[in-house]
Write an enzyme that holds these catalytic residues in place. Sequence first.
Site, short mmCIF file in Angstrom:
data_model
loop_
_atom_site.label_atom_id
_atom_site.label_comp_id
_atom_site.label_asym_id
_atom_site.label_seq_id
_atom_site.Cartn_x
_atom_site.Cartn_y
_atom_site.Cartn_z
N THR A 179 0.76 -1.26 0.07
CA THR A 179 0.12 0.02 -0.12
C THR A 179 0.91 1.18 -0.03
O THR A 179 2.00 1.05 0.37
CB THR A 179 -0.80 0.15 1.23
OG1 THR A 179 -1.74 -1.10 1.14
CG2 THR A 179 -1.46 1.29 1.52
N ARG A 207 -14.96 -6.23 0.35
CA ARG A 207 -14.22 -5.88 1.57
C ARG A 207 -13.36 -4.48 1.68
O ARG A 207 -12.92 -3.93 0.46
CB ARG A 207 -13.07 -6.99 1.85
CG ARG A 207 -12.31 -6.71 2.98
CD ARG A 207 -11.01 -6.04 2.85
NE ARG A 207 -10.04 -6.15 3.80
CZ ARG A 207 -8.87 -5.31 3.71
NH1 ARG A 207 -8.43 -4.49 2.91
NH2 ARG A 207 -7.99 -5.53 4.86
N GLY A 209 -10.47 -2.07 3.55
CA GLY A 209 -9.57 -2.09 4.59
C GLY A 209 -9.62 -0.69 5.39
O GLY A 209 -10.30 -0.01 5.35
N GLY A 231 -0.80 -2.45 6.35
CA GLY A 231 -0.66 -3.72 7.06
C GLY A 231 -2.23 -4.47 6.99
O GLY A 231 -2.98 -4.13 6.03
N1 ASP Z 1 -3.83 -1.96 4.82
C1 ASP Z 1 -4.34 -2.23 3.74
C2 ASP Z 1 -5.68 -3.08 3.74
O1 ASP Z 1 -5.90 -3.50 4.69
C3 ASP Z 1 -3.43 -3.16 2.85
C4 ASP Z 1 -1.76 -2.95 2.94
O2 ASP Z 1 -1.31 -1.93 3.74
O3 ASP Z 1 -1.13 -3.50 2.58
O4 ASP Z 1 -6.39 -2.80 2.83
#
Ligand code: ASP
Length: 312
Positions: A179, A207, A209, A231
Amino acid sequence: MKHTCLIALIGLLWLSSSLSAQPKYALAVHGGAGADPAHMSREEIAGVETRLQAVLRQGLAQLKAGRSSLEVVETAVRSLEDDPWFNAGRGAALNSAGEAELDAAIMDGSNLQCGAVAGVRRCKNPVSLARFVMEKTPHVLMVGLGADRFAEESGLEMVDNDYFITERARQALRKKQGTVGCVALDQQGHLAAATSTGGLTGKRPGRVGDSPIIGAGTYADDRGCAVSCTGVGEEFIRRQIAGQISQRMRFNGVSLSESVKLTFADGLPDDVGGVIALNRQGDWVLHFNTVGMSRGAADSQGRFMVAIGKDK
Ligand code: ASP
Protein backbone atom coordinates in the site's frame (compact mmCIF):
# COMPACT_ATOMS: atom_id res chain seq x y z
CA MET A 1 41.72 42.43 17.06
CA LYS A 2 38.78 43.41 19.22
CA HIS A 3 36.93 44.59 16.11
CA THR A 4 37.62 41.40 14.20
CA CYS A 5 36.19 39.35 17.07
CA LEU A 6 33.10 41.52 17.24
CA ILE A 7 32.48 41.24 13.49
CA ALA A 8 32.95 37.44 13.65
CA LEU A 9 30.48 37.24 16.56
CA ILE A 10 27.88 39.33 14.73
CA GLY A 11 28.40 37.13 11.66
CA LEU A 12 27.85 34.00 13.69
CA LEU A 13 24.73 35.39 15.34
CA TRP A 14 23.32 36.39 11.94
CA LEU A 15 24.07 32.95 10.51
CA SER A 16 22.41 31.09 13.36
CA SER A 17 19.33 33.33 13.31
CA SER A 18 18.95 32.99 9.54
CA LEU A 19 19.33 29.22 9.85
CA SER A 20 16.66 28.95 12.51
CA ALA A 21 14.42 31.24 10.44
CA GLN A 22 14.71 28.80 7.54
CA PRO A 23 11.32 27.50 6.52
CA LYS A 24 10.78 24.08 8.03
CA TYR A 25 9.07 21.46 5.97
CA ALA A 26 9.18 17.69 5.86
CA LEU A 27 7.52 14.65 4.38
CA ALA A 28 7.51 10.88 4.79
CA VAL A 29 6.28 8.17 2.43
CA HIS A 30 5.65 4.45 2.62
CA GLY A 31 5.32 1.77 -0.02
CA GLY A 32 3.75 -0.80 2.27
CA ALA A 33 4.62 -3.11 5.13
CA GLY A 34 5.54 -6.76 4.93
CA ALA A 35 8.26 -6.75 2.29
CA ASP A 36 11.26 -8.74 3.50
CA PRO A 37 14.50 -7.41 1.97
CA ALA A 38 16.07 -10.83 2.66
CA HIS A 39 13.68 -12.28 0.11
CA MET A 40 13.95 -9.51 -2.45
CA SER A 41 16.38 -9.39 -5.36
CA ARG A 42 18.86 -6.51 -5.59
CA GLU A 43 16.85 -5.13 -8.51
CA GLU A 44 13.66 -5.20 -6.45
CA ILE A 45 15.28 -3.40 -3.53
CA ALA A 46 16.84 -0.81 -5.83
CA GLY A 47 13.52 -0.47 -7.68
CA VAL A 48 11.58 0.35 -4.50
CA GLU A 49 14.28 2.65 -3.10
CA THR A 50 14.76 4.60 -6.33
CA ARG A 51 11.04 5.16 -6.64
CA LEU A 52 10.63 6.33 -3.06
CA GLN A 53 13.62 8.67 -3.46
CA ALA A 54 12.05 10.19 -6.58
CA VAL A 55 8.77 10.79 -4.75
CA LEU A 56 10.60 12.37 -1.81
CA ARG A 57 12.56 14.70 -4.12
CA GLN A 58 9.39 15.73 -5.93
CA GLY A 59 7.68 16.42 -2.58
CA LEU A 60 10.63 18.40 -1.23
CA ALA A 61 10.68 20.58 -4.35
CA GLN A 62 6.95 21.28 -3.98
CA LEU A 63 7.28 22.10 -0.28
CA LYS A 64 10.26 24.35 -0.95
CA ALA A 65 8.18 26.22 -3.53
CA GLY A 66 5.57 26.88 -0.80
CA ARG A 67 2.94 24.34 -1.89
CA SER A 68 0.49 23.05 0.70
CA SER A 69 1.00 19.73 2.46
CA LEU A 70 -2.37 18.65 1.05
CA GLU A 71 -1.17 19.13 -2.51
CA VAL A 72 2.10 17.36 -1.72
CA VAL A 73 0.52 14.23 -0.25
CA GLU A 74 -1.91 14.02 -3.18
CA THR A 75 0.87 14.34 -5.78
CA ALA A 76 3.10 11.82 -4.00
CA VAL A 77 0.34 9.25 -3.73
CA ARG A 78 -0.74 9.83 -7.36
CA SER A 79 2.81 9.07 -8.51
CA LEU A 80 2.83 5.86 -6.52
CA GLU A 81 -0.64 4.93 -7.84
CA ASP A 82 0.65 5.32 -11.41
CA ASP A 83 3.65 3.12 -10.63
CA PRO A 84 2.91 -0.61 -11.09
CA TRP A 85 5.47 -1.52 -8.39
CA PHE A 86 3.14 -0.63 -5.57
CA ASN A 87 -0.20 -1.91 -4.30
CA ALA A 88 -2.23 1.14 -5.29
CA GLY A 89 -3.74 2.21 -8.59
CA ARG A 90 -2.00 0.33 -11.40
CA GLY A 91 -0.46 -2.85 -10.00
CA ALA A 92 -2.87 -3.01 -7.05
CA ALA A 93 -3.52 -6.26 -5.23
CA LEU A 94 -6.49 -8.11 -6.72
CA ASN A 95 -9.57 -9.48 -4.99
CA SER A 96 -10.55 -13.16 -5.09
CA ALA A 97 -12.40 -12.54 -8.37
CA GLY A 98 -9.20 -11.22 -9.96
CA GLU A 99 -10.44 -7.63 -10.07
CA ALA A 100 -9.03 -4.40 -8.71
CA GLU A 101 -11.13 -2.61 -6.09
CA LEU A 102 -9.33 0.45 -4.84
CA ASP A 103 -9.50 2.41 -1.57
CA ALA A 104 -7.97 5.82 -0.78
CA ALA A 105 -8.23 8.72 1.67
CA ILE A 106 -6.83 12.20 2.15
CA MET A 107 -6.99 14.54 5.16
CA ASP A 108 -6.09 18.16 5.81
CA GLY A 109 -4.71 18.65 9.34
CA SER A 110 -5.41 22.39 9.37
CA ASN A 111 -9.20 22.01 9.43
CA LEU A 112 -9.95 18.26 9.72
CA GLN A 113 -11.47 18.24 6.23
CA CYS A 114 -11.19 14.77 4.75
CA GLY A 115 -12.40 12.63 1.87
CA ALA A 116 -12.23 8.95 1.04
CA VAL A 117 -13.33 6.37 -1.51
CA ALA A 118 -13.66 2.59 -1.32
CA GLY A 119 -14.23 -0.18 -3.84
CA VAL A 120 -13.49 2.08 -6.80
CA ARG A 121 -12.99 0.18 -10.08
CA ARG A 122 -12.52 2.71 -12.85
CA CYS A 123 -11.11 5.98 -11.52
CA LYS A 124 -7.40 6.05 -12.43
CA ASN A 125 -6.27 7.99 -9.34
CA PRO A 126 -8.43 7.18 -6.30
CA VAL A 127 -6.53 9.66 -4.09
CA SER A 128 -7.62 12.53 -6.34
CA LEU A 129 -11.20 11.27 -6.21
CA ALA A 130 -10.90 11.25 -2.41
CA ARG A 131 -9.85 14.91 -2.59
CA PHE A 132 -12.85 15.67 -4.81
CA VAL A 133 -15.16 14.02 -2.26
CA MET A 134 -13.58 16.26 0.40
CA GLU A 135 -13.76 19.49 -1.58
CA LYS A 136 -16.80 19.14 -3.83
CA THR A 137 -19.31 17.24 -1.69
CA PRO A 138 -20.58 17.50 1.89
CA HIS A 139 -19.58 13.83 2.36
CA VAL A 140 -16.50 12.08 3.71
CA LEU A 141 -16.70 8.56 2.22
CA MET A 142 -18.12 7.37 -1.11
CA VAL A 143 -18.07 3.78 -2.35
CA GLY A 144 -18.33 1.61 -5.46
CA LEU A 145 -20.42 2.56 -8.46
CA GLY A 146 -21.52 5.88 -6.99
CA ALA A 147 -17.94 6.92 -6.37
CA ASP A 148 -16.86 5.95 -9.91
CA ARG A 149 -19.85 7.79 -11.35
CA PHE A 150 -18.93 10.88 -9.35
CA ALA A 151 -15.35 10.64 -10.69
CA GLU A 152 -16.66 10.49 -14.26
CA GLU A 153 -19.02 13.45 -13.72
CA SER A 154 -16.15 15.43 -12.21
CA GLY A 155 -14.00 14.90 -15.28
CA LEU A 156 -11.34 12.75 -13.58
CA GLU A 157 -9.45 10.32 -15.79
CA MET A 158 -11.27 6.99 -16.10
CA VAL A 159 -9.84 3.62 -17.21
CA ASP A 160 -11.06 0.04 -17.68
CA ASN A 161 -10.49 -2.19 -14.65
CA ASP A 162 -7.90 -4.07 -16.77
CA TYR A 163 -5.61 -1.04 -16.62
CA PHE A 164 -4.94 -1.72 -12.92
CA ILE A 165 -4.22 -5.43 -13.40
CA THR A 166 -0.57 -6.30 -13.91
CA GLU A 167 0.92 -9.74 -14.44
CA ARG A 168 2.81 -9.31 -11.17
CA ALA A 169 -0.38 -8.66 -9.21
CA ARG A 170 -2.11 -11.50 -11.04
CA GLN A 171 0.52 -13.93 -9.86
CA ALA A 172 0.55 -12.28 -6.40
CA LEU A 173 4.30 -12.72 -6.44
CA ARG A 174 4.76 -11.17 -3.06
CA LYS A 175 2.81 -12.27 -0.01
CA LYS A 176 1.98 -8.78 1.16
CA GLN A 177 2.31 -6.02 -1.36
CA GLY A 178 2.83 -2.40 -0.62
CA THR A 179 0.00 0.00 0.00
CA VAL A 180 1.24 3.58 -0.39
CA GLY A 181 0.97 6.65 1.82
CA CYS A 182 2.41 10.07 2.44
CA VAL A 183 2.41 12.58 5.31
CA ALA A 184 3.70 16.12 4.92
CA LEU A 185 4.35 19.35 6.84
CA ASP A 186 4.35 22.56 4.77
CA GLN A 187 5.97 25.96 5.31
CA GLN A 188 2.72 27.28 6.77
CA GLY A 189 3.01 24.67 9.53
CA HIS A 190 0.11 22.52 8.32
CA LEU A 191 0.00 18.74 8.22
CA ALA A 192 -1.73 16.42 5.73
CA ALA A 193 -1.96 12.68 5.14
CA ALA A 194 -3.02 10.43 2.26
CA THR A 195 -3.15 6.65 1.73
CA SER A 196 -4.09 4.52 -1.29
CA THR A 197 -4.36 0.75 -1.75
CA GLY A 198 -5.76 -2.21 -3.60
CA GLY A 199 -6.26 -3.83 -0.19
CA LEU A 200 -5.19 -7.36 0.71
CA THR A 201 -4.52 -9.89 -2.05
CA GLY A 202 -7.46 -12.26 -2.54
CA LYS A 203 -9.83 -10.19 -0.36
CA ARG A 204 -13.55 -10.82 -0.77
CA PRO A 205 -15.09 -8.53 -3.35
CA GLY A 206 -16.61 -5.66 -1.37
CA ARG A 207 -14.12 -5.85 1.52
CA VAL A 208 -12.88 -2.44 2.66
CA GLY A 209 -9.64 -2.02 4.61
CA ASP A 210 -8.31 0.66 6.93
CA SER A 211 -6.81 3.00 4.33
CA PRO A 212 -10.04 4.88 3.47
CA ILE A 213 -11.35 4.82 7.04
CA ILE A 214 -10.49 8.17 8.60
CA GLY A 215 -8.93 7.54 12.01
CA ALA A 216 -8.02 3.94 11.17
CA GLY A 217 -5.53 4.01 8.29
CA THR A 218 -5.33 7.75 7.65
CA TYR A 219 -5.47 10.81 9.92
CA ALA A 220 -4.11 14.37 10.12
CA ASP A 221 -4.61 17.01 12.80
CA ASP A 222 -2.31 20.00 13.27
CA ARG A 223 -2.93 19.67 17.03
CA GLY A 224 -1.54 16.12 16.99
CA CYS A 225 0.15 14.62 13.95
CA ALA A 226 -0.36 13.19 10.45
CA VAL A 227 -0.42 9.41 10.04
CA SER A 228 -0.68 6.90 7.19
CA CYS A 229 -0.84 3.17 7.99
CA THR A 230 -0.16 -0.05 6.13
CA GLY A 231 -0.79 -3.66 7.05
CA VAL A 232 -3.70 -5.90 7.96
CA GLY A 233 -6.46 -3.31 7.75
CA GLU A 234 -8.89 -5.06 10.09
CA GLU A 235 -6.42 -4.70 12.99
CA PHE A 236 -5.97 -1.01 12.27
CA ILE A 237 -9.73 -0.39 12.03
CA ARG A 238 -10.42 -2.18 15.32
CA ARG A 239 -7.94 0.01 17.18
CA GLN A 240 -8.34 3.26 15.26
CA ILE A 241 -4.56 3.34 15.03
CA ALA A 242 -4.02 6.54 13.01
CA GLY A 243 -6.45 8.59 15.10
CA GLN A 244 -5.20 7.09 18.33
CA ILE A 245 -1.63 8.17 17.65
CA SER A 246 -2.74 11.76 17.07
CA GLN A 247 -5.20 11.86 19.99
CA ARG A 248 -2.69 10.49 22.51
CA MET A 249 -0.44 13.42 21.67
CA ARG A 250 -3.29 15.89 21.90
CA PHE A 251 -4.94 14.70 25.09
CA ASN A 252 -2.11 12.99 26.97
CA GLY A 253 0.63 15.38 25.94
CA VAL A 254 3.02 12.62 24.95
CA SER A 255 5.65 12.98 22.24
CA LEU A 256 5.14 11.57 18.75
CA SER A 257 7.51 8.66 19.26
CA GLU A 258 6.02 7.84 22.68
CA SER A 259 2.53 7.95 21.19
CA VAL A 260 3.40 5.53 18.39
CA LYS A 261 5.10 3.21 20.87
CA LEU A 262 2.17 3.23 23.32
CA THR A 263 -0.37 2.73 20.53
CA PHE A 264 1.47 -0.30 19.13
CA ALA A 265 2.00 -1.71 22.62
CA ASP A 266 -1.72 -1.46 23.39
CA GLY A 267 -2.65 -4.86 21.97
CA LEU A 268 -1.74 -4.53 18.28
CA PRO A 269 -0.78 -8.11 17.31
CA ASP A 270 2.75 -8.80 16.06
CA ASP A 271 3.54 -8.81 12.37
CA VAL A 272 0.52 -6.80 11.23
CA GLY A 273 1.94 -3.60 9.77
CA GLY A 274 3.37 -0.17 10.28
CA VAL A 275 2.84 3.60 10.21
CA ILE A 276 4.51 6.77 9.05
CA ALA A 277 3.80 9.75 11.31
CA LEU A 278 4.90 13.39 11.31
CA ASN A 279 4.32 16.28 13.74
CA ARG A 280 4.38 20.07 13.33
CA GLN A 281 7.99 20.28 14.45
CA GLY A 282 8.95 18.10 11.47
CA ASP A 283 9.82 15.06 13.62
CA TRP A 284 8.93 11.81 11.95
CA VAL A 285 8.45 8.26 13.17
CA LEU A 286 8.46 5.35 10.70
CA HIS A 287 7.50 2.34 12.78
CA PHE A 288 6.44 -1.23 11.92
CA ASN A 289 6.16 -4.64 13.56
CA THR A 290 6.48 -6.61 10.31
CA VAL A 291 9.81 -7.81 8.99
CA GLY A 292 10.09 -4.71 6.82
CA MET A 293 8.30 -1.62 5.52
CA SER A 294 9.29 0.32 2.40
CA ARG A 295 9.67 3.84 3.69
CA GLY A 296 11.44 7.14 3.33
CA ALA A 297 11.52 10.65 4.76
CA ALA A 298 13.18 13.98 4.05
CA ASP A 299 13.12 17.57 5.31
CA SER A 300 14.28 21.14 4.78
CA GLN A 301 17.26 20.60 7.07
CA GLY A 302 18.79 18.14 4.59
CA ARG A 303 17.80 14.88 6.25
CA PHE A 304 16.97 12.26 3.58
CA MET A 305 16.53 8.50 4.01
CA VAL A 306 14.91 5.45 2.46
CA ALA A 307 14.89 1.89 3.82
CA ILE A 308 12.98 -1.39 3.64
CA GLY A 309 14.30 -3.62 6.42
CA LYS A 310 14.70 -2.90 10.14
CA ASP A 311 16.82 0.10 11.16
CA LYS A 312 20.37 -0.92 11.89
N1 ASP B 1 -3.91 -1.76 4.91
C1 ASP B 1 -4.31 -2.26 3.62
C2 ASP B 1 -5.65 -2.90 3.74
O1 ASP B 1 -5.88 -3.64 4.70
C3 ASP B 1 -3.36 -3.23 3.01
C4 ASP B 1 -1.88 -2.91 3.11
O2 ASP B 1 -1.49 -1.96 3.74
O3 ASP B 1 -1.09 -3.65 2.48
O4 ASP B 1 -6.46 -2.75 2.87
